[in-house]
Design an enzyme around this catalytic site. Structure first.
Site, PDB file in Angstrom:
ATOM      1  CE  LYS A 126      -4.302  -1.273   2.404  1.00 43.37           C
ATOM      2  NZ  LYS A 126      -5.229  -0.728   3.365  1.00 43.37           N
ATOM      3  NE  ARG A 127       4.913   0.596   4.199  1.00 43.68           N
ATOM      4  CZ  ARG A 127       4.035  -0.311   4.758  1.00 43.68           C
ATOM      5  NH1 ARG A 127       2.951  -0.247   5.320  1.00 43.68           N
ATOM      6  NH2 ARG A 127       4.426  -1.713   4.582  1.00 43.68           N
TER       7      ARG A 127
END
Ligand code: GLU
Length: 499
Positions: free
Chosen positions: A266-267
């Site tokens: 997600k990062r």
């Protein structure tokens, strides 16, 4: 176990994200595969919001999910806003159902009260480690007598509800990975409800799948370890007569790998759906690329629409090995999609980005439309993402007072540029017709041949003067669109800047 039939037209699948943070491409890939599977089988695509964790879920994220699905064109048949026979479709509105079913599971002996404190659970894990047993709860509270339960209560202890896993191997034929099995020691009894009555994912997810008559669960491989628990839960629900009585078929979609051969996280900036929208990827381009993360229609085909994907989609062609996320390839497919649009359609798609950049009014003026009709065909072949049009078209759309040569381009306006601009300005002043051909003919004769320059040397200063940049849409066409007065004005201005 009763298994559903893939070919029946009663296919029901679900996309059930939790509204935490921004939507990411892995999640959208899951939505897309479920959508395509449903559409292929003329089935039902359910959109369910798994928002039982008030500390992590947010309304902003919920709104973003709906908005993203709309933008992508992944329409759902049952879910928020459209409703359906098994609603509500937000789990936060289904709490009473979960409480009721948990009590029935307790009464039937499929779940039990567990009074262990965090310290006792830690000690239990420690024992397992020292005895080299598989980690996991050792069922301390599974067979408490009524008296023991009473004593725990009297001492002020609270209890969670734990599911009593059967002592048997759990097997299923995964739609993507083939036959899989988990031995009981690797699937310990798990918590389904907190002491405060909050229901947890291992209860609500399979319970809603059952209540909503879901036939096929297609989801990421990261959820594989929860599947044996869910299969056991489906049997328990069938036993107490809750839900469809069916255990859905499971298919686990391959991991999506990012840079350096680790899971796309997600990062990672390229995982953010918002980034694609803001940069000007087309939904068609992005979805086409995401479809290729684990699936292909065969015959090396890589360009297809959502409708084609739906008609060609088959779970048998989903690959079990990890898919590599390649932003360059995603961008190349997007560029293909941009070239595939008609110029009229491309203008419509560009409008929000041009308006956001302050280049066109909302609604746009007739003059602005006229410029776009002429200029968009010049750039359509070169665009990879829509926001690139802002830089490419700015010089045509900006008011004269706002136009400026880009600061880092000024160094290219040297002494020889002064001579080019003087000659070009004089040459163009003599033109009676102002069109691409006349402009080109005159500049070639007077500047290239007249001054004995290579075309690149002759045209670069003119291009910088007129468009503000060294790279621009085709120069002579651009000059025709911009018009005589503005071109000459900009060339004189640039000449003054050289001094
Ligand atoms: N809400 C779960 C998640 O977002 C759904 C998992 C599933 O598809 O079963 O991870």
């Amino acid at each position: 176990m009763v298994m559903p039939d893939t070919n029946a037209s009663t296919v029901r699948v679900r996309f059930c994200p939790s509204p935490t943070g921004n939507p990411h491409v892995g999640m959208i890939r899951t939505a897309l595969f479920n959508w395509a599977f449903a559409r292929h089988h003329q089935g039902t695509f359910i959109f369910r919001i798994e928002d039982t964790d008030a500390s992590r879920d947010s309304d902003a994220s919920y709104e973003q999910l709906l908005d993203s699905m709309d933008w992508l064109g992944l329409t759902w048949d049952e879910g928020p806003e459209v409703g359906g026979p098994y609603g509500p479709y937000r789990q936060s509105e289904r709490r009473e159902i979960y409480t009721d079913v948990a009590q029935r599971l307790l009464a039937a002996g499929h779940v039990y009260e567990c009074f262990c404190t965090p310290e006792e659970l830690e000690a239990d894990r420690e024992r397992a480690r020292s005895q080299n047993r598989a980690p996991g709860y050792s069922r301390i509270c599974r067979h408490l007598s009524t008296a023991q339960i009473g004593a725990h209560r009297a001492s002020g202890r609270t209890s969670v509800l734990r599911f009593a896993m059967p002592d048997e191997e759990i097997t299923w034929d995964d739609l993507v990975r083939g036959p899989l099995s988990f031995r009981p020691e690797f699937v310990p009894d798990y918590v389904i409800m907190r002491a405060n009555g909050d229901p947890l994912y291992p209860l609500v997810n399979p319970l809603d799948d059952s209540l909503m008559h879901v036939t096929h669960v297609l989801r990421g491989e990261d959820l594989l370890s929860s599947t044996p628990r869910q299969i056991a839960m489906h049997s328990a629900l069938a036993d107490i007569g809750v839900g469809s009585g069916l255990t859905p078929a499971f298919g686990h979609l391959p991991y999506v790998m990012g840079e350096g051969n680790r899971k796309l996280s997600k990062r990672d900036p390229e995982s953010s759906l918002l980034m694609y929208r803001e940069t000007g990827y087309l939904p068609e381009g992005l979805l086409n690329y995401l479809a290729l993360l684990g699936w292909s229609p065969g015959e090396d085909r890589e360009f297809f629409s959502l409708a084609e994907m739906a008609s060609l989609f088959s779970i048998d062609r989903v690959n079990a090995s990890p898919a590599r996320f390649d932003i360059k390839k995603c961008t190349a497919i997007n560029a293909d999609w941009i070239r595939h649009l008609s110029h009229d359609e491309l203008i419509i798609r560009l409008m929000p980005y041009l308006s956001e950049a302050g280049l066109i009014a909302q609604p746009m003026t007739d003059g602005q439309r006229e410029v776009l009709v002429q200029a968009v065909p010049l750039i359509a072949e070169r665009l990879e993402v829509l926001t690139q049009a802002v830089g490419m078209l700015g010089f045509l759309l900006l008011a004269e007072g706002d136009f400026a040569i880009e600061p880092d381009q000024r160094e290219h306006l040297d002494d020889s540029a002064a001579q080019v601009l003087d000659t070009a300005t004089q040459a163009l002043e003599q033109l009676t017709e102002w069109d691409t051909e006349a402009i080109q003919g005159q500049l070639r004769a007077q500047v290239v041949e007249g001054l004995g320059l290579k075309p690149k040397h002759a045209f670069t200063p003119i291009r910088i003067a007129v468009t503000g940049r060294r790279v621009s849409p085709p120069l002579f066409e651009s000059m025709e669109i911009l018009g005589r007065e503005r071109c000459l004005g900009r060339m004189r201005n640039a000449r003054l800047q050289i001094g």
